[in-house]
Design a protein around this motif. Structure first.
Motif, PDB file in Angstrom:
ATOM      1  N   ILE A   1     -15.092   6.334  -4.507  1.00  0.00           N
ATOM      2  CA  ILE A   1     -13.945   5.915  -5.186  1.00  0.00           C
ATOM      3  C   ILE A   1     -12.574   6.373  -4.255  1.00  0.00           C
ATOM      4  CG2 ILE A   1     -12.434   5.793  -7.103  1.00  0.00           C
ATOM      5  CD1 ILE A   1     -15.073   7.252  -8.449  1.00  0.00           C
ATOM      6  N   PHE A   2     -11.935   5.216  -3.832  1.00  0.00           N
ATOM      7  CA  PHE A   2     -10.409   5.481  -3.096  1.00  0.00           C
ATOM      8  C   PHE A   2      -9.501   5.753  -4.290  1.00  0.00           C
ATOM      9  CE2 PHE A   2     -13.325   3.697   0.016  1.00  0.00           C
ATOM     10  CZ  PHE A   2     -13.045   4.182   1.168  1.00  0.00           C
ATOM     11  N   SER A   3      -8.642   6.463  -4.222  1.00  0.00           N
ATOM     12  CA  SER A   3      -7.553   6.623  -4.953  1.00  0.00           C
ATOM     13  C   SER A   3      -6.399   5.363  -4.904  1.00  0.00           C
ATOM     14  CB  SER A   3      -6.482   7.785  -4.835  1.00  0.00           C
ATOM     15  OG  SER A   3      -5.714   7.805  -3.667  1.00  0.00           O
ATOM     16  N   ALA A   4      -5.588   5.509  -5.860  1.00  0.00           N
ATOM     17  CA  ALA A   4      -4.545   4.236  -5.870  1.00  0.00           C
ATOM     18  C   ALA A   4      -3.824   4.306  -4.682  1.00  0.00           C
ATOM     19  CB  ALA A   4      -3.969   4.295  -7.165  1.00  0.00           C
ATOM     20  N   LYS A   5      -3.540   5.506  -3.955  1.00  0.00           N
ATOM     21  CA  LYS A   5      -2.625   5.440  -3.285  1.00  0.00           C
ATOM     22  C   LYS A   5      -3.090   4.472  -1.842  1.00  0.00           C
ATOM     23  CE  LYS A   5      -1.924  10.608  -3.504  1.00  0.00           C
ATOM     24  NZ  LYS A   5      -2.209  11.864  -3.178  1.00  0.00           N
ATOM     25  N   PHE A   6      -4.142   4.227  -1.707  1.00  0.00           N
ATOM     26  CA  PHE A   6      -5.053   3.175  -0.778  1.00  0.00           C
ATOM     27  C   PHE A   6      -4.283   1.634  -1.008  1.00  0.00           C
ATOM     28  CE2 PHE A   6      -7.436   7.014  -0.272  1.00  0.00           C
ATOM     29  CZ  PHE A   6      -7.576   6.869   1.175  1.00  0.00           C
ATOM     30  N   THR A   7      -3.889   1.548  -2.309  1.00  0.00           N
ATOM     31  CA  THR A   7      -3.482   0.315  -2.615  1.00  0.00           C
ATOM     32  C   THR A   7      -1.944   0.019  -2.877  1.00  0.00           C
ATOM     33  OG1 THR A   7      -4.183   0.399  -4.795  1.00  0.00           O
ATOM     34  CG2 THR A   7      -5.759  -0.304  -3.248  1.00  0.00           C
ATOM     35  N   ASP A   8      -1.257   1.113  -2.721  1.00  0.00           N
ATOM     36  CA  ASP A   8       0.188   1.062  -3.163  1.00  0.00           C
ATOM     37  C   ASP A   8       0.962  -0.017  -2.385  1.00  0.00           C
ATOM     38  OD1 ASP A   8       0.200   3.193  -5.082  1.00  0.00           O
ATOM     39  OD2 ASP A   8       0.749   4.737  -3.479  1.00  0.00           O
ATOM     40  N   GLY A   9       0.715  -0.365  -1.340  1.00  0.00           N
ATOM     41  CA  GLY A   9       1.544  -1.385  -0.564  1.00  0.00           C
ATOM     42  C   GLY A   9       1.071  -2.835  -0.925  1.00  0.00           C
ATOM     43  N   TRP A  10       0.234  -3.164  -1.784  1.00  0.00           N
ATOM     44  CA  TRP A  10      -0.315  -4.610  -1.870  1.00  0.00           C
ATOM     45  C   TRP A  10       0.713  -5.319  -2.574  1.00  0.00           C
ATOM     46  CZ3 TRP A  10      -6.245  -4.211  -3.244  1.00  0.00           C
ATOM     47  CH2 TRP A  10      -6.903  -3.700  -2.163  1.00  0.00           C
ATOM     48  N   GLY A  11       0.949  -6.642  -2.304  1.00  0.00           N
ATOM     49  CA  GLY A  11       1.820  -7.505  -3.022  1.00  0.00           C
ATOM     50  C   GLY A  11       1.310  -7.835  -4.397  1.00  0.00           C
ATOM     51  N   SER A  12      -0.021  -7.705  -4.633  1.00  0.00           N
ATOM     52  CA  SER A  12      -0.467  -8.092  -5.827  1.00  0.00           C
ATOM     53  C   SER A  12      -0.032  -6.897  -6.981  1.00  0.00           C
ATOM     54  CB  SER A  12      -2.101  -8.302  -5.662  1.00  0.00           C
ATOM     55  OG  SER A  12      -2.625  -7.203  -4.862  1.00  0.00           O
TER      56      SER A  12
END
Length: 427
Positions: free
Chosen positions: A57-68
């Motif tokens: 599992i990757f933490s939410a930090k890995f998706t912080d920059g996503w536009g969605s």
């Protein structure tokens, strides 16, 4: 990642055999949680999860920059229906009914996106009940339909993606999906297409995953050899129907929070529930680490077709061709297309090894850009894995019985080119 980094990673020079994919046991069902974006490298992921075929599992930090994650979610973490309608309201989307079983899946229909959102809002107001059932928007090719939208960026860990590289090249399909569904929507027990890897990122909401390592699914089959629709159904306790169920291990259970990414390894069967109103991004992908598993899956599928045909009809003159056609209708690929799949991947890497990378290609979202990021040694690794599988395919009796004159170049010539390119690159 640059070439120097990969030069330091001995993982890419080990002669991993297909048996290395058998290390499926996890200590007490443990699943690693990856939290540090800065220090977790592609080499780490390759060594610790891709090759041993372990989930993480990757933490939410890995998706912080996503536009969605910025634009599709309200301040309190719910789907932003107004924003979604404004951007995608006129789209037609695939919707499954989670309350109906059709064979071993849920029946689907095509609906206008605005109609689905209207249903979803009403479903929430009615305390998650509807005469239409629990409807789940699944397998929507949003990125293909709306390429201009700022939705997400594929993390580098998943960038060696042969499936989408191939289907993009032939402009037929892709394996990039958006899922949207209310609390209570779910996906029945299955393993992913071609026994591919998958990654799934929650834009908002929470999911529960029940994961079974490869081989465990055999204990869950009924006496006819069929997998269950729902691994939580009480009927699985009936030993007269499911004789081996009591030998199965409990599933590995994951609760995935908003922003987190779950990596599902190759061949792991799973069942998934939305614990809240949830939106997710999903990719299926194959690469050099699991292409041998894909090839084994295709051989098993063809053998199953051959057994089935033998049971109800005498073989006809074009029996081998008919088996290939049936397999392709069921799985989406036959042996000749699998050869073309390997060819496209191999030729892309040979081109890079022979001609290098230009700045323009490296800056774009292309296979060359991905290889530029991962390094030339990764291209060599890909070619080595392709040679192993292509050698096996070329020697396969069912493959040799097909009309191979349409294949260009012939398998022998392609293999020779691959081996020469590897030898030259390693000089």
């Amino acid at each position: 990642m640059d070439r120097a980094t990969f030069a330091c990673s001995t993982a890419f020079f080990r002669d991993y055999s297909s048996s290395s994919q058998g290390a499926f046991c996890l200590p007490a069902g443990h699943v690693d949680f990856i939290d540090k974006v800065e220090s977790f490298t592609y080499s780490d992921f390759f060594r610790d999860y891709l090759i041993p075929n372990h989930p993480c599992i990757f933490s939410a930090k890995f998706t912080d920059g996503w536009g969605s994650r910025r634009n599709w979610v309200t301040w309190d973490g719910k789907p932003d229906f107004d924003h979604l309608l404004q951007n995608f309201g006129e789209a037609i989307v695939p919707v499954a009914n989670c309350d109906v079983k059709e064979y071993n899946s849920n029946p689907k229909e095509q609906l206008p996106f605005k109609e689905y959102i209207s249903y979803w809002k009403e479903y929430i107001k009615n305390d998650y009940r509807s005469s239409r059932g629990c409807l789940y928007l699944k397998d929507w090719h949003l990125s293909r339909a709306f390429p201009e939208q700022d939705v997400y960026t594929t993390p580098v860990y998943f960038s060696s993606d042969w499936l989408n590289e191939y289907w993009d090249a032939i402009a037929v399909d892709d394996y990039r999906f958006v899922y949207m569904g209310p609390k209570g929507s779910w996906t029945p027990f299955h393993a992913d297409v071609f026994r591919s890897y998958s990654w799934s990122a929650n834009i908002c909401g929470r999911k529960k995953w029940l994961l079974y390592p490869p081989g465990q699914e055999d204990y869950l089959k009924d006496r006819h050899g069929n997998l269950p629709f729902d691994v939580t159904a009480p009927g699985l306790q009936d030993r007269s129907v499911y004789p081996c169920y009591n030998q199965s291990q409990p599933p590995v259970e994951i609760v995935q929070e908003a922003g987190e990414i779950v990596f599902i390894p190759s061949g792991w069967h799973h069942q998934v529930y939305n614990l809240e109103d949830t939106i997710s991004i999903n990719h299926n992908w194959v690469n050099g680490c699991n292409v041998a598993i894909m090839w084994c899956f295709l051989q098993d599928e063809l053998a199953a077709v051959q057994r089935e045909i033998n049971e109800w009809k005498d073989p006809v003159d074009d029996w081998h061709l008919q088996c290939q056609l049936i397999m392709k209708s069921c799985t989406g690929i036959d042996y000749k297309e699998f050869y073309n799949f390997l060819k496209v991947i191999a030729e892309n890497r040979i081109s890079i090894l022979e001609n290098g990378l230009d700045d323009e290609a490296s800056a774009k979202n292309t296979p060359k850009a991905a290889i530029s990021t991962l390094g030339m040694l990764h291209a060599v690794f890909d070619l080595k894995r392709t040679v192993k599988v292509l050698t096996s395919l070329s020697a396969n009796e069912d493959f040799k019985k097909l009309d191979l004159t349409s294949l260009s170049p012939p398998p022998e010539a392609l293999l020779h080119h691959l081996k020469a390119a590897i030898d030259t690159a390693l000089l």
